[in-house]
Design an enzyme around this catalytic site. Structure first.
Site, PDB file in Angstrom:
ATOM      1  N   TRP A   1       4.832  50.790  75.003  1.00 34.37           N
ATOM      2  CA  TRP A   1       5.092  49.417  74.575  1.00 34.37           C
ATOM      3  C   TRP A   1       6.014  48.761  75.601  1.00 34.37           C
ATOM      4  CZ3 TRP A   1       7.838  47.914  69.328  1.00 34.37           C
ATOM      5  CH2 TRP A   1       7.869  46.518  69.207  1.00 34.37           C
TER       6      TRP A   1
ATOM      7  N   GLN B   1       8.377  45.265  87.706  1.00 38.52           N
ATOM      8  CA  GLN B   1       8.059  46.482  88.450  1.00 38.52           C
ATOM      9  C   GLN B   1       8.982  47.628  88.078  1.00 38.52           C
ATOM     10  OE1 GLN B   1       5.309  46.965  90.418  1.00 38.52           O
ATOM     11  NE2 GLN B   1       5.978  49.082  90.159  1.00 38.52           N
TER      12      GLN B   1
ATOM     13  N   ASP C   1      -0.612  55.956  72.642  1.00 40.53           N
ATOM     14  CA  ASP C   1      -0.902  54.763  71.842  1.00 40.53           C
ATOM     15  C   ASP C   1      -0.399  53.521  72.565  1.00 40.53           C
ATOM     16  OD1 ASP C   1      -1.558  53.592  69.008  1.00 40.53           O
ATOM     17  OD2 ASP C   1       0.393  52.757  69.556  1.00 40.53           O
TER      18      ASP C   1
ATOM     19  N   TYR D   1       0.709  44.234  73.797  1.00 43.48           N
ATOM     20  CA  TYR D   1       1.979  44.676  74.360  1.00 43.48           C
ATOM     21  C   TYR D   1       2.130  44.132  75.786  1.00 43.48           C
ATOM     22  CZ  TYR D   1       2.051  48.089  70.501  1.00 43.48           C
ATOM     23  OH  TYR D   1       2.029  48.698  69.273  1.00 43.48           O
TER      24      TYR D   1
ATOM     25  N   SER E   1      -4.014  49.273  61.142  1.00 39.68           N
ATOM     26  CA  SER E   1      -2.555  49.317  61.236  1.00 39.68           C
ATOM     27  C   SER E   1      -1.946  48.345  60.246  1.00 39.68           C
ATOM     28  CB  SER E   1      -2.101  48.956  62.659  1.00 39.68           C
ATOM     29  OG  SER E   1      -0.692  48.918  62.752  1.00 39.68           O
TER      30      SER E   1
ATOM     31  N   PRO F   1       9.661  55.962  63.774  1.00 39.64           N
ATOM     32  CA  PRO F   1      10.221  57.023  62.928  1.00 39.64           C
ATOM     33  C   PRO F   1      11.749  57.094  62.986  1.00 39.64           C
ATOM     34  CG  PRO F   1       9.239  57.963  64.911  1.00 39.64           C
ATOM     35  CD  PRO F   1       8.847  56.511  64.887  1.00 39.64           C
TER      36      PRO F   1
ATOM     37  N   ALA G   1      13.554  54.350  62.996  1.00 34.22           N
ATOM     38  CA  ALA G   1      13.996  53.047  62.474  1.00 34.22           C
ATOM     39  C   ALA G   1      14.617  52.185  63.576  1.00 34.22           C
ATOM     40  CB  ALA G   1      14.962  53.216  61.303  1.00 34.22           C
TER      41      ALA G   1
ATOM     42  N   GLY H   1       8.701  56.270  71.556  1.00 29.46           N
ATOM     43  CA  GLY H   1       8.789  55.521  72.797  1.00 29.46           C
ATOM     44  C   GLY H   1       9.946  56.084  73.596  1.00 29.46           C
TER      45      GLY H   1
ATOM     46  N   GLN I   1      14.249  61.319  77.479  1.00 26.00           N
ATOM     47  CA  GLN I   1      14.165  61.107  76.034  1.00 26.00           C
ATOM     48  C   GLN I   1      12.884  61.723  75.463  1.00 26.00           C
ATOM     49  OE1 GLN I   1      14.502  56.809  76.068  1.00 26.00           O
ATOM     50  NE2 GLN I   1      16.551  56.897  75.169  1.00 26.00           N
TER      51      GLN I   1
END
Length: 336
Positions: A22, A28, A50, A55, A153, A208, A210, A287, A293
């Protein structure tokens, strides 16, 4: 490495941690970071990705296509979506009309540099287009081999039921729904999940953690962390703001730390593992703004949270949890 789960009653397996592409800015610097995050996802065994045409107004699909170039296509599961406005915003550049769906799938395939997507999803319910028209367009796309499976969705239980009935009449099935779901936002549990189980759909859940609240980095009475989503107007500050004005909620989230420590998990890992305890959830979308991460969040795969700790989580969060099923309908505009 990441576990796989079947998506709905289909034979398609997807990674229970799915990478969500997303892009919010499309510069860049962000493109390069996004590509690095996709590579990090591949490195830890994520094969499900996904995205959506809306986006960054189609730029996210382009970046994902570039990032996946050179990978064996048959080893990937690529999801995208259609509904929200794209392009210059012309009269037919939005919704689930046959015209917009057909033009959108062609654009998505070109940007993703692939002949087909594994899952094509109606990004919202379209109240202005006959459902029969939408489902016929999806059926044609499946027959043309441009999408292998169809999902939705943020559809309500009634919308899913009506859509599935038409889909079956047309020779295909809806196999997934992509709703918001977290330990704080459980609006799908009362109606959408039981209906999905009955009709053979799984949930691929977004947010997930929040919007980052369940990571514990937002503390009651404290200034917002620099560089966080809450300080980025283009990166989701509006979505997260509803949580940040409630000091009681933020204090309850902090009280989850001992539970995470007991499981040897970070707060973010606990949040992702929590949604995966629901047997109707096929995948949690994560994400990342940094490649590291991705590697951290993947550690939530395969975690089992004992029943007594799930009960403690419920007790700690108490009435901070949103459960009202009517919230789902609010996610689809009454009119485009």
């Amino acid at each position: 490495m990441v576990n796989y789960r079947y998506l709905g009653n289909s034979g398609l397996k997807i990674t229970e941690i799915t990478y969500g592409n997303w892009l919010t800015h499309g510069s860049q610097v962000e493109n390069d970071t996004a590509k690095a995050c996709v590579r990090a996802a591949l490195d830890v065994g994520i094969t499900s990705f996904d995205t959506a045409d809306v986006y960054a107004n189609t730029k996210a699909e382009t970046v994902l296509g570039e990032a996946l170039k050179g990978q064996r296509r048959q080893s990937l599961e690529i999801f995208t979506k259609v509904y929200w406005p794209t392009g210059p915003g012309g009269a037919n550049d939005t919704g689930l009309s046959r015209k917009h769906i057909m033009e959108s799938i062609h654009g998505s395939l070109e940007r993703l540099q692939t002949d087909y997507v594994d899952l094509y999803q109606a990004h919202r319910y379209d109240h202005d287009t006959p459902l029969e028209e939408t489902m016929q367009a999806f059926a044609d796309i499946v027959r043309q081999g441009k999408a292998l499976y169809i999902g939705v969705s943020e559809w309500t239980a009634d919308q899913i039921r009506a859509g599935q009935a038409l889909a079956q009449d047309l020779g295909f099935r809806l196999i997934s729904n992509q709703p918001q779901y977290s330990a704080l936002w459980r609006v799908i549990e009362e109606e959408v999940v039981p209906t999905s189980k009955e009709l053979g759909l799984s949930q691929i859940v977004w947010s997930p953690v929040a919007q980052g609240v369940l990571t514990g980095k937002y503390k009651p009475g404290a200034p917002l962390p620099e560089g966080s989503r809450a300080t980025d107007e283009k990166g989701g500050a509006r979505m997260i703001s509803r949580f940040l004005t409630d000091d009681d909620l933020l204090a309850r989230v902090q009280a989850l730390r001992p539970i995470a420590a007991e499981l040897d998990l970070s707060m973010a890992q606990l949040a992702v593992a929590w949604v995966l305890q629901n047997d109707n959830v096929a995948a949690a979308i994560i994400g990342a703004s940094r490649p590291e991460q991705v590697a951290e969040n993947v550690k939530a795969s395969g975690v089992t949270i004992p029943a007594e700790l799930l009960a403690r989580i419920d007790e700690v969060l108490g009435d901070a949890v949103v459960t009202d099923p009517s919230e789902t309908a609010k996610n689809s505009p009454a009119s485009r």
